[in-house]
Design a protein around this motif. Sequence first.
Motif, short mmCIF file in Angstrom:
data_model
loop_
_atom_site.label_atom_id
_atom_site.label_comp_id
_atom_site.label_asym_id
_atom_site.label_seq_id
_atom_site.Cartn_x
_atom_site.Cartn_y
_atom_site.Cartn_z
N LYS A 116 0.85 -1.21 0.00
CA LYS A 116 0.00 0.00 0.00
C LYS A 116 0.87 1.25 0.00
O LYS A 116 0.57 2.24 -0.67
CB LYS A 116 -0.93 -0.02 1.22
CG LYS A 116 -2.03 -1.07 1.07
CD LYS A 116 -2.96 -1.08 2.26
CE LYS A 116 -4.08 -2.08 2.01
NZ LYS A 116 -4.92 -2.33 3.20
N ALA A 119 2.18 1.92 -3.51
CA ALA A 119 1.20 2.56 -4.40
C ALA A 119 1.14 4.06 -4.12
O ALA A 119 1.10 4.88 -5.06
CB ALA A 119 -0.18 1.91 -4.20
N SER A 126 -3.30 1.58 -8.41
CA SER A 126 -3.01 0.16 -8.49
C SER A 126 -1.65 -0.01 -9.18
O SER A 126 -1.41 0.56 -10.25
CB SER A 126 -4.14 -0.51 -9.30
OG SER A 126 -4.06 -1.89 -9.20
N LEU A 151 -3.11 -8.37 -1.57
CA LEU A 151 -2.86 -7.10 -2.27
C LEU A 151 -3.50 -7.10 -3.66
O LEU A 151 -4.06 -6.10 -4.12
CB LEU A 151 -1.35 -6.85 -2.39
CG LEU A 151 -0.66 -6.43 -1.09
CD1 LEU A 151 0.86 -6.57 -1.20
CD2 LEU A 151 -1.04 -5.00 -0.72
N VAL A 156 -4.65 -3.43 -4.97
CA VAL A 156 -3.43 -2.63 -4.77
C VAL A 156 -2.43 -2.91 -5.89
O VAL A 156 -1.65 -2.05 -6.28
CB VAL A 156 -2.80 -2.93 -3.39
CG1 VAL A 156 -1.52 -2.11 -3.18
CG2 VAL A 156 -3.79 -2.64 -2.27
#
Length: 291
Positions: A116, A119, A126, A151, A156
């Motif tokens: 995360k 990103a 994404s 994920l 993600v």
Amino acid sequence: MSALIRKIGPYTTTAIALGGMGLSIEKKPPYEESIEIIHDALDAGCRFIDTAWAYYMSGGEEQHNEKLIREALDTWNGPRDEVLVATKAGHFRNFTDGVPTWDVNGAPEALIQYGKQSAVALGVDSIDLLYFHRPDPKVPYNESIEGMKALYDQGVAKTIGISNASIEQIDIARSILGDAFVAVQNQLSPIYKDTLDTVEYTKKLGLAFLCWSPLGGFRKPKDETKYDIFKEVAAAHGVSYQQVVLAWELAMGDHMFVIPGTHRSQTILDSLKADQLVLSDEELLRLNAGK
Ligand SMILES: NC(=O)c1ccc[n+]([C@@H]2O[C@H](COP(=O)([O-])OP(=O)(O)OC[C@H]3O[C@@H](n4cnc5c(N)ncnc54)[C@H](OP(=O)(O)O)[C@@H]3O)[C@@H](O)[C@H]2O)c1
């Protein structure tokens, strides 16, 4: 001259990717110079960049390279949408007896947090391709891969890869990730051929194989005699031996990609020409044999 384009999962992109590590770890160039190096590579047609959460100096700003890549893309005057950016989760920097080192955390909850954060640093909803960076001996491999699956399921990452992986680990990843699993990134160069079994295995499975430190790396002294045959072939073609090394790796199959690292525009611009070099069957036999 058009670059060699290959398929990786749902994407098509250049078979030669810019390796970002050297621009953010010990011995990195000044920041503005690094931005220029990335712009020069993109201007020359490179459409694939390799980075990682862990590409920063021990004790320095975490995710330095992901942030650098984002800034370079944000300030580039070319088609940003054409550029595939792959990153990796599971490694971080540390010190051992005062010396900068690499450490791992493959716990699923840690991987989810790293992914995360990647990103966010890359400025994307994404991530195009997210690898599990390196197996963590403290965590069963299937548990780490379940973290990567989470994920993917949460959006993600659009696709998942694994790095520093054996055939057995490739099979575990396949069983858990299914079609989300598209690529294996392993070390491969004239001085490191232990992963040739995974080159063949990924070819059979239709997965992409990405060679890391494809020229043998810059951090440790290497056995230069292993490059003698590459230098001989290079002289015959009038190119650098580094181009011959990269062309030899790309010739191992249509699933092959290379990730040369750089600290200077001159070296990445030279490396990007390797996909135009055609090696004869006889030359490939000699390069494979190493003599
Ligand atoms: N998955 C993993 O665990 C993992 C681990 C390590 C690396 N990687 C990836 O692999 C990438 C490359 O690795 P690396 O930088 O260690 O090794 P590398 O690409 O094998 O070697 C980089 C070195 O080669 C030189 N070089 C590159 N192209 C050249 C050319 N055409 N002519 C002459 N010299 C040339 C560079 O010179 P200059 O310094 O003069 O520019 C640099 O010193 C990293 O950036 C990273 O993305 C992944």
